[in-house]
Design an enzyme around this catalytic site. Structure first.
Site, mmCIF file in Angstrom:
data_model
loop_
_atom_site.group_PDB
_atom_site.id
_atom_site.type_symbol
_atom_site.label_atom_id
_atom_site.label_comp_id
_atom_site.label_asym_id
_atom_site.label_seq_id
_atom_site.Cartn_x
_atom_site.Cartn_y
_atom_site.Cartn_z
ATOM 1 C CG ASP A 493 -21.344 -44.811 93.106
ATOM 2 O OD1 ASP A 493 -20.192 -45.246 92.964
ATOM 3 O OD2 ASP A 493 -21.766 -44.293 94.151
ATOM 4 C CG ASP A 592 -16.919 -43.049 97.781
ATOM 5 O OD1 ASP A 592 -17.336 -42.213 96.962
ATOM 6 O OD2 ASP A 592 -17.449 -44.164 97.941
ATOM 7 C CG ASP A 1380 -27.073 8.998 29.665
ATOM 8 O OD1 ASP A 1380 -26.162 9.021 30.527
ATOM 9 O OD2 ASP A 1380 -27.499 7.942 29.170
ATOM 10 C CD GLU A 1383 -20.728 10.765 32.095
ATOM 11 O OE1 GLU A 1383 -21.736 10.637 32.813
ATOM 12 O OE2 GLU A 1383 -20.724 10.547 30.871
ATOM 13 C CG ASP A 1487 -25.667 3.287 32.396
ATOM 14 O OD1 ASP A 1487 -26.762 3.820 32.655
ATOM 15 O OD2 ASP A 1487 -24.949 3.634 31.454
#
Length: 1814
Positions: A493, A592, A1380, A1383, A1487
């Site tokens: 200031d 001010d 194994d 499938e 796997d």
């Protein structure tokens, strides 16, 4: 602050001045009657020649004042060679410049970017003397948008501003210039034009150049009156008045009370808006001398300065914002303030004492006021001396910062520059002494004597911040004081510089610096009024030149101090006095002011101007500095001040307090203040982002409305409203007694921020109703604002969830951004931050992460999103992350039809991640064209709807609502329904090759109170049905009261079945959806799901346990396919479990074995598509997830009970070179003392990979090795593939007998009687395999033909059993079999030669699910679909229908053989599975690859197989394919130690990865974690028993135990063993901490026995490389044993108990025990069942069943009790029925663990016992 009160003398002088002014005006009028005349030149040229003014013919508005000071007369005017023309308007100059004045260009040179030249003064009288005859001018085209021109003395250096930032560019502009420059040579002038329009922007030819030593003047004509800027003053309006207004510029400590006088800052800069196009430019005079600027109605501007040089910058932009961008590029971008500085702040001058200050703090805390910062003004100092504090009134100030920090608040102190010359109360003033020693002061004119003035402490010295020694001193003083009084920032200031005496205590000398020839119209008309003498000396020069740079130089020095004190933290400085460039380092307040209604108004233009000046951190003292602030004024000021960037309430000494709480805890002022401060705090992420943009791009923060709406001239004058950025319009009340404000609503859609309603106004002035507690706050359409839940400080608010507020514009679009960092690091903008770019287009909110270099420690989430302006109610909202789309639940979506606002709640989107949020209206979409390459034409040919969607993966082609079937006959009975259906033939068939079946039958059966079945089939033609036996109730449940469900049949717009849970009313199956199709080769049905939480459906690799519902489709078809994203793998499990909103669960099985796919979509819904068979659904209704699995396995069969030894650790690899390698491994494992039970041999042990053979070269010693290992307690498992070699030149009994017994799969007799040949692993005889060849060539050259057994046939099971028995009896012993490649896998596609017989439609059906290599057909890597198999009952079936059952059919014959051949339970582990497989076998997850992602995916896979009814599961530890990395393998060993099936297995040609292949640290870690596993094997075995008998899960998702806690519903990085052991592994590379969820129960750390102390929340758990986090749930008792090298030895140890007490001091547990391998021990009763319980400090063991033989009996081991409490335990007693009581030894370590020694008592577990502690 400044002095406010006037003395009596000052009042007298003011009165006298007024009288003199009246007389002066009278004289001016009298002088007006004089006549023009010739004037003899008496100065300037000195030639004595007569000058005749040549007066231009110009309008009054274009006159340039030749007599700017007071006292003009005709005579004096003519003496200056100027024109005299009096008027009745005293604003217009009567004396104005003639054409005689100015300079001419004598020489110049030009290039593309420069003009340089010399100027010669024209002969004309001087205005103020000391004119400079020769000047140089320099024009530099610095950038595309910036022009600089400088005019200075050609022969002598003059003072120039030593700016810290302003520098010439390093290179010339490369883009086209946006301006042109025209040089006028006589008289000299410059014209700057806009290139695009040729409009003249700045034309200096309107007036002459004047350049004297202490008077420099330049005028320029401007293109418009729209002038903004110039400062610092109080401009009562933002838009300048150009009616002859003169504004002095010279820094001054004065009051901003509305006059035209100069104030604290020095800003010779303005912006000019040219017209409605928005084109604008800025003008900056880089000059720090006292000056004035006159605006006149030409329009034109005149600069008059009394020193330095004329150094102008012209900045050209397409918009006003672009000009600010250019200006801040030049002077320095605004600093980025710390986040906390955007919070509300309190201050006052003179709290009186620290106690009073704390009272203020506490009363504002008490009311819950958002409030971040507290200031102290000079009253904290000792006698107002800087760097001191009052040891009496502020004694504890050094602790005040800590006091503030404890509540998340900050503390700021004030510093003035002036240093007192007096001593301190208790001794020397060290700051003064050090300053004297360093010679840091501003000196008098002699350059040696420090100048003395007077400020607050009395006589003072003034630091010269332009002196490097002073800077060092200042930095050091701040650093010293910080160590004494901690603070968070500095307020500087009085730095104009202000002094309360004129010039100095000694006065000022009479010279041309203190009294220059011309004094601008500064306050008091005296250069040194309230400041220093102008001849004072500073390092940069005379104070005359650098006065207005004092605050600037102080800021630079203070910034250096903050860097030293606060280091990497930003802190901040804010200053009263400023100069262009200060904003790079500091903020500013408007000085001010006073508590009056004018000052609340005038603050807005002030803030707008400082945003133009590059200081966006700006605000006014809220409620006013001077005077008492009335409640109404302060209330209205608190409302608007909540939207000041710098939001501080500050007032002066001797006035009433005005902090909000002072007005009353529940006052209207407090409530409205809190309301708007909470809004401010919620908007701080937006405000902070605006500051980021100011810092990076120079954008304004508080923004004039004109900047956004420049094309609307009504906005050019708006200064009673302002904006935050581009989007938030603030309309405050600025007058007393007012509740209606005249406000302008610019041309856009606007939403009331508080009500979220769209307002009906745009581009109009309205009367806005703003009651006493309201301010106008409106959000512009097109905005996306980031927000955060507010709190009382930013410290706390930054921890809260974030959100977005979206306001759609006319095009339903919006955009915005977010900058986020830690809020205080100095250099975060360079990298450590997150930056989002948000946009809404086409109902998609994109949350794009433009930069992510920061991780917020608070784990922030975007929680809520509000979207204003959505016209239609959304039917669904989806959150999309990457490819994952998650639908929001109904509870998360709220739509207000009246307001047209959508609220999205509880989103939990991670800040830092990228998302899209999309909303849709209208019908749900079910894909009508699931094949690839859909198009509008193809879609419409199917009778479907084509419309593209913004949702990723959403179908563009979808079914109309009525597409499907309609019920023609409905029969409802007590046991179910029978319904006949007819296809809606309004829609064409989809696939000509797959004829639709127009009539269907539906049978719904109420199987039991918790289960039901519905079957849809062709009543006229038998179709294939799955030949898998299910265990169903013998009779339906006909008592409606006993059923948990009811069934509804929906008939409109199409048929569907609805299953409703009765107690909640939730619909848990709803197939009344479009698209139901039933054709020969394509069946499709969809159902709505009751929630987004669905699990199961396999076997495919899923990245998470909870399914992603973003239109993901998974193919289900058994295949030799390693796990991968969306790749169909080994097994098929069309079963899912779903959670409901009520937190109940149910499960659904589709019993169909054809190739199929399932699509999950965010409706939420599920679509099944299968290519054969029928629809046969089974539902179980739980209630809990665990009950669902129990009920499901009740139907499909309970999981197998494996032998005890199978729970030990196991080792395998494909690629053992010989039996010696296995033996070496075994010996190494023993030497390392790593627990280990099972050794495998993969196909390497075989002769040329043929089943039932042994390689006599490399594995001749394997049988003996196996015998040796088994004798030492080890077990051996070998592999068998189903395919049998057929090319042998010598007799191969397995094949020969198989042919003889007709066990192999063949073609249908109508096609051929041949076996369907394939190729798998077996090699042809007498070949040497060349591994360098590609795979397909190897298969062609070296692989033998193979035949595939048809395991459906009973004869095949017999043959298989006999081959296994012969191998066991004649070749090698074993304990289990690993099957194994079932499938079944083949290395050729379909058959050898790859030409399948029969119709191609089975190999390539009309619809192909999205399977791996689907373009190759269904027979890819398997056998032909036309192959024929024979069911056990003799029914022939196509492999097309039963392919997915091959592994299933292979499993039971193998299991039966193992039991019969070995005489023990053993184990079968199979790769291909189907529902019911779990009755006979375990499963490994295939796997896999050696990668970090596989760790998580293994957990997901195990949890899925848990709900599929297969408990004995695990993944290949460390990965099968690819070399394993050390850290990953070690973490996987830790995780794998808790797989039920715990096997380390890898592939050929990869390095070893078994535990002893690594270093000692790896071995140790492996040993330790496996010892934990072996310790807990009795618990794991008991879980396996409970799965076998009751269907419980072993690997248990956390949600199964805590299904009411929604936090658990998506947890898959943790899992449970049963209900009690929580495993939290490390799954990420480099992690040494893991985030785990601690469910709502008491949990104990397994390693310490200590309670964790948290529940129901996530916890960061330490996880060094040698640790996996394990926690035991309170309330459970776990049986355990001391580990040994294998289970043969560990089973002999006493049975210990681990007791974890719950909150009530209770626990329970159980034990199952048998011989560990006997067949049917459970059925035969050859078991021990015990239950344990703890209650009231007593542990009891109860025998529930005991059929053990003596050899298998257990003794009771030691007991650990966790959580017994802190009370001292003095005695532990054992009671066994029939035996005397025994006092047991016990131990209580420092932790809360009771260790009881029982093993020494040799207590057999055959009687009940009790252990009591007291």
């Amino acid at each position: 602050m400044g002095k406010r009160r006037f003395s009596g003398l000052e009042v007298t002088l003011i009165v006298l001045f007024a009288l003199v002014l009246i007389v002066a005006v009278a004289f001016v009028i009298l002088f007006a009657v004089g006549e023009p005349a010739l004037v003899k030149e008496e100065s300037g040229s000195g030639s004595g020649t007569e000058i005749v003014p040549i007066c231009p013919e110009i309008s009054l508005a274009e006159r340039v004042d030749c007599f700017p000071e007071a006292g003009a007369s005709q005579i004096k005017c003519l003496e200056r060679g100027c024109c005299w023309s009096p008027l009745d308007d005293t604003n217009v100059p009567w004396c104005y410049f003639s054409k005689n004045h100015g300079y001419t260009v004598t020489e110049h040179k030009t290039d593309s970017t420069h003009i340089e030249g010399k100027l010669q003064r024209m002969d004309a009288p001087s205005l103020f003397g000391a004119d400079i005859k020769e000047l140089t001018f320099h024009v530099e085209k610095q950038t595309e948008n910036r022009l600089r021109f400088k005019i200075t003395d050609a022969k002598k250096d003059r003072f120039e501003v030593p700016h810290e930032h302003v520098k010439p560019p390093s290179s010339p502009p490369t883009e086209p210039l946006q301006y042109e420059v025209e040089l006028i040579q006589k008289p000299f002038g410059l014209k700057v034009l806009r290139s695009s329009s040729k409009k003249v922007l700045f034309d200096t030819t309107i007036g002459p150049l004047v350049f004297a030593d202490q008077y420099l003047q330049l005028s320029a004509k401007l293109p418009s009156h729209n002038i903004y800027g110039l400062g610092e003053h109080v401009h009562q309006n933002f838009l300048h008045d150009t009616n002859w207004k003169t504004w002095p510029i010279f820094t001054r400590d004065s009051f901003p009370n509305g006059g035209t006088h100069n104030l604290y800052g020095h800003y010779p800069y303005f912006t000019c808006l040219e017209d409605e196009s928005g084109k604008s430019f800025g003008v900056f005079l880089m000059n720090s001398n006292a000056m004035e600027v006159t605006l006149q109605p030409a329009p034109a501007v005149t600069f008059r300065t009394i020193g330095g040089v004329l150094d102008f910058y012209i900045l050209v932009g397409d918009t006003p914002e672009a000009v600010v961008d250019e200006f801040t590029k030049l002077i320095g971008r605004p600093f980025l303030p710390p986040y906390w500085s955007l919070g509300f702040q309190l201050s006052r001058w003179d709290y009186g004492s620290l106690d009073e200050l704390k009272k203020t703090v506490e009363r504002n805390r008490a009311i819950g006021l958002p409030y971040d910062v507290q200031f102290t003004d000079i009253d904290y100092m000792e006698d107002k001396k800087i760097f001191t504090y009052d040891m009496d009134k502020f004694k504890e100030l050094p602790q005040f910062a800590d006091y503030m920090h404890q509540k998340g608040q900050k503390y700021i102190i004030i510093l003035d520059p002036a240093v007192s010359t007096s001593k301190r109360l208790n001794g020397e003033y060290e700051t003064l002494k050090r300053g004297n020693d360093a010679k840091v002061w501003v000196n008098e004119a002699d350059g040696e004597t420090p100048l003395l003035g007077e400020v607050w402490p009395g006589e003072t010295l003034f630091p010269d911040y332009t002196n490097p020694a002073c800077v060092d001193w200042w930095v050091d003083e701040i650093d010293r004081f910080y160590k004494e009084v901690k603070h968070d920032a500095l307020w500087i200031d009085m730095n104009e510089i202000s002094s309360f005496v004129k010039g100095s205590i000694e006065g000022c000398k009479d010279n041309n610096l203190n009294y220059p020839p011309f004094t601008p119209r500064i306050l008091d008309d005296l250069m040194y009024s309230k400041t220093l003498c102008m001849d004072a000396k500073q390092t940069w020069g005379n104070h005359y030149d650098v006065h207005s740079l004092y605050g600037y130089s102080m800021v630079l020095a203070t910034e250096m101090a903050t860097r030293k004190v606060f280091g990497k933290n930003r802190s901040m400085v804010f200053t009263r006095s400023s100069f262009p460039g200060v904003g790079k380092y500091a903020g500013h307040w408007l000085g001010d002011n006073a508590a009056n209604w004018n000052d609340i108004k005038w603050a807005i233009p002030g803030m707008l101007e400082f945003n133009l000046f590059g200081i966006p951190y700006i605000g006014a003292d809220i409620c006013g500095f001077f005077d008492d602030s009335p409640e109404e004024l302060c209330r209205r000021w608190m409302q608007v001040g909540a939207f000041y960037p710098f939001s501080r309430n500050h007032n002066a000494q001797n006035y009433e307090p005005q902090d909000p709480a002072w007005y009353g805890d529940d006052s209207l002022l407090v409530n409205t203040s809190k309301h708007y401060l909470n809004i401010r705090y919620s908007l701080l992420p937006y405000l902070y982002t605006l500051f980021y943009n100011a810092h990076v791009n120079g954008a304004t923060v508080v923004r004039p409305v004109m900047h956004e709406f420049f094309s609307d001239n009504a906005t050019w004058k708006v200064d009673r409203q302002f904006m935050w950025g581009a989007h938030l319009l603030i309309t405050p009340v600025l007058d007393p007694g007012v509740t209606t404000v005249s406000a302008y609503i610019p041309d856009a859609i606007w939403y009331d921020f508080e009500t979220e309603e769209k307002i009906p106004h745009r581009k109009e002035q309205i009367d806005m109703n703003l009651p006493a507690d309201k301010l106008g706050l409106h959000l512009r359409g097109g905005a996306i604002l980031p927000v955060q839940r507010p709190d009382v400080t930013t410290t706390y608010s930054r921890r809260h969830p974030m959100g977005l507020i979206v306001a759609l514009d006319d095009n339903s679009q919006a955009s915005g951004e977010l900058f986020w960092d830690d809020g205080e690091s100095r250099d975060s903008v360079s990298g450590s931050h997150i930056r989002y770019q948000f946009s809404v287009v086409d109902d998609v909110l994109s949350m794009h992460v433009a930069h992510n270099g920061y991780t917020d420690p608070n784990n922030l989430k975007f929680e809520n999103i509000t979207v204003m302006g959505i016209i239609e109610s959304p039917t669904a909202v989806f959150v999309i992350e990457g490819d994952v789309s998650t639908p929001l639940t109904e509870s998360q979506i709220h739509y207000d039809q009246n307001k047209q606002v959508m609220h999205l709640r509880n989103l939990q989107l991670d800040v830092g991640k990228e998302y899209k949020v999309t909303w849709v209206s209208g019908a749900e979409r079910f894909n009508c064209y699931p094949e690839e390459n859909s198009s509008m034409e193809k879609c419409k040919a199917r009778g479907c709807i084509w419309k593209t969607s913004a949702i990723p993966n959403a179908p563009s082609c979808y079914y109309p609502a009525a597409y499907g079937y309609k019920a023609s006959k409905v029969n409802d009975t007590s046991s179910g329904w029978t319904i006949d259906l007819e296809r809606n033939t309004d829609y064409p068939p989809q696939r000509p090759q797959s004829p639709d079946i127009n009539k269907l039958r539906v049978e719904i059966t109420y199987l039991s109170g918790h289960s039901l079945r519905w079957k849809i089939f062709d009543p006229d033609k038998k179709r294939y049905e799955v030949p898998v036996h299910l265990t169903l109730p013998p009779t339906p449940e006909t008592d409606e009261g006993k059923r948990l469900y009811r069934v509804q049949i929906n008939q409109e717009p199409s048929f569907g079945i609805q299953v409703i849970r009765k107690d909640t009313g939730e619909t848990i199956w709803d197939s009344s959806l479009p698209g139901f199709t039933f054709s020969d080769f394509f069946i499709e049905i969809s159902t709505r799901l009751p929630s987004n939480y669905i699990y199961g459906l396999g076997e495919t690799e899923h990245g998470s346990y909870k399914h992603d519902l973003n239109f993901h489709t998974y193919g289900l078809f058994a295949k030799d396919q390693p796990p991968g994203k969306k790749l169909n793998s080994y097994g098929v499990h069309p079963f899912y479990m779903s959670l409901e909103k009520s937190k109940n669960a149910h499960g659904v099985l589709l019993l169909n074995s054809n190739a199929m796919d399932v699509t999950l979509q965010p409706t939420p819904a599920l679509t099944y598509r299968t290519i054969g068979g029928i629809l046969d659904f089974y539902m179980v209704l739980g209630l809990t997830p665990e009950l669902v699995v129990q009920q499901y396995t009740e139907i499909i069969g309970r999981p197998v009970l494996p032998a005890y030894w199978t729970l030990g650790f196991q080792l395998c690899r494909y690629g053992y070179a010989n039996d010696r390698e296995i033996e070496s491994l075994y010996n190494e494992m023993k030497a390392a003392q790593i627990p280990y039970d099972v050794q495998y041999a993969d196909i390497d042990y075989m002769e040329r990979q043929m089943d039932f053979t042994l390689d006599k070269d490399d594995f001749q010693g394997l049988p003996a090795l196996v015998d040796k290992m088994r004798a030492e307690g080890m077990r051996f498992i070998f592999i068998l593939d189903p395919a049998i070699a057929a090319n042998e030149t010598e007799d191969y009994p397995a094949f020969t007998r198989g042919v003889q017994q007709d066990v192999f799969i063949k073609w249908p007799p109508a096609l051929s009687s041949e076996i369907v040949w394939g190729k798998v692993w077996p090699d042809r005889p007498d070949v040497i395999v060349d591994d360098s060849l590609d795979w397909d060539t190897q298969v062609e050259l070296y692989r033998a033909y193979v035949a595939f057994p048809d395991f459906f046939r009973n004869r095949t099971a017999t043959w298989w059993h006999n081959e296994i028995k012969e191998f066991y009896d004649k070749i090698m012993k074993f304990d289990g079999i690993w099957i194994d490649m079932n499938e079944p896998a083949s290395f050729v596609h379909g058959t050898v030669g790859e030409k399948c017989l029969g119709e191609d439609i089975l190999e390539n059906p009309p619809y192909m699910p999205p399977l791996e290599s689907k373009e190759r057909g269904l027979n890819h890597k398997t056998i032909c679909m036309n192959s024929e198999q024979i069911l056990a009952d003799g029914t022939p079936v196509k492999h097309y229908d039963v392919h997915n059952l091959y592994g299933w059919s292979h499993t039971k014959p193998t299991y039966d053989a193992v039991l019969d051949v070995t005489g023990k339970r053993g184990i079968v582990v199979t790769r291909s599975t189907y529902p019911t497989s779990g009755q006979w076998a375990g499963h490994w997850l295939g796997d896999n690859y050696s990668g970090w992602d596989q760790l998580l995916k293994s957990i997901v896979g195990m949890m899925e197989f848990s709900i599929f009814g297969m408990s004995y599961t695990g993944a290949d530890i460390c990965g099968f394919f690819n070399p394993a990395e050390y850290e990953m393998c070690l973490r996987w060993m830790q995780l794998g130690a808790f797989y039920p099936y715990s096997r380390n297995h890898n592939s050929i040609k990869n390095p070893r990865q078994d535990p002893v292949a690594w270093d000692d640290a790896f071995k140790t870690a492996s040993r330790n974690v496996l010892n934990i596993r072996y310790t807990l094997l009795p618990y794991l075995y008991t879980l396996m028993y409970e799965a076998h008998v009751h269907g419980n899960t072993v690997i248990r998702p956390v949600l199964h135990e805590f299904n009411t806690d929604e936090n658990t519903w998506a947890i898959d990085r943790q899992f449970l063993w049963g209900p009690a052991l929580l495993i939290t592994p490390v799954l990420d590379q480099g992690a040494t901490m893991v985030k785990g969820y601690v469910p709502n129960a008491r949990w104990y750390d397994y390693y310490t026995g200590q309670a964790v102390g948290v529940r129901g929340q996530f916890l960061n758990m330490d996880a060094p490389l040698d640790k996996i986090n394990l926690h035991v749930r309170g309330g459970y008792i776990l049986p355990c044993q001391k580990p040994e090298s294998n289970t043969k030895h560990s089973r002999k140890n006493p049975l210990g108990l681990l007791v974890a007490l719950d909150d009530n001091g209770s626990a329970k547990g159980s034990l199952f025990w048998d011989d560990g391998e006997g067949i049917d021990t459970v059925k035969k009763g050859q078991i021990l069942l015990m239950s344990f319980a703890v209650s009231e400090k007593s542990l009891s063991g109860k025998i529930d069943k005991n059929g053990l033989i003596a050899a298998d009996r257990l003794t009771l081991g030691d007991v650990k009790v966790w959580g017994p409490g802190t009370a001292a335990i003095t005695k532990v007693t054992l009671k066994v029925n029939g035996n005397p009581d025994v006092d047991l030894k016990f131990n209580i370590p420092e932790t809360e663990v009771l260790e009881i020694t029982v093993s020494t008592e040799n207590i057999l577990l055959e009687k009940e016992f009790t252990i009591t502690w007291t």
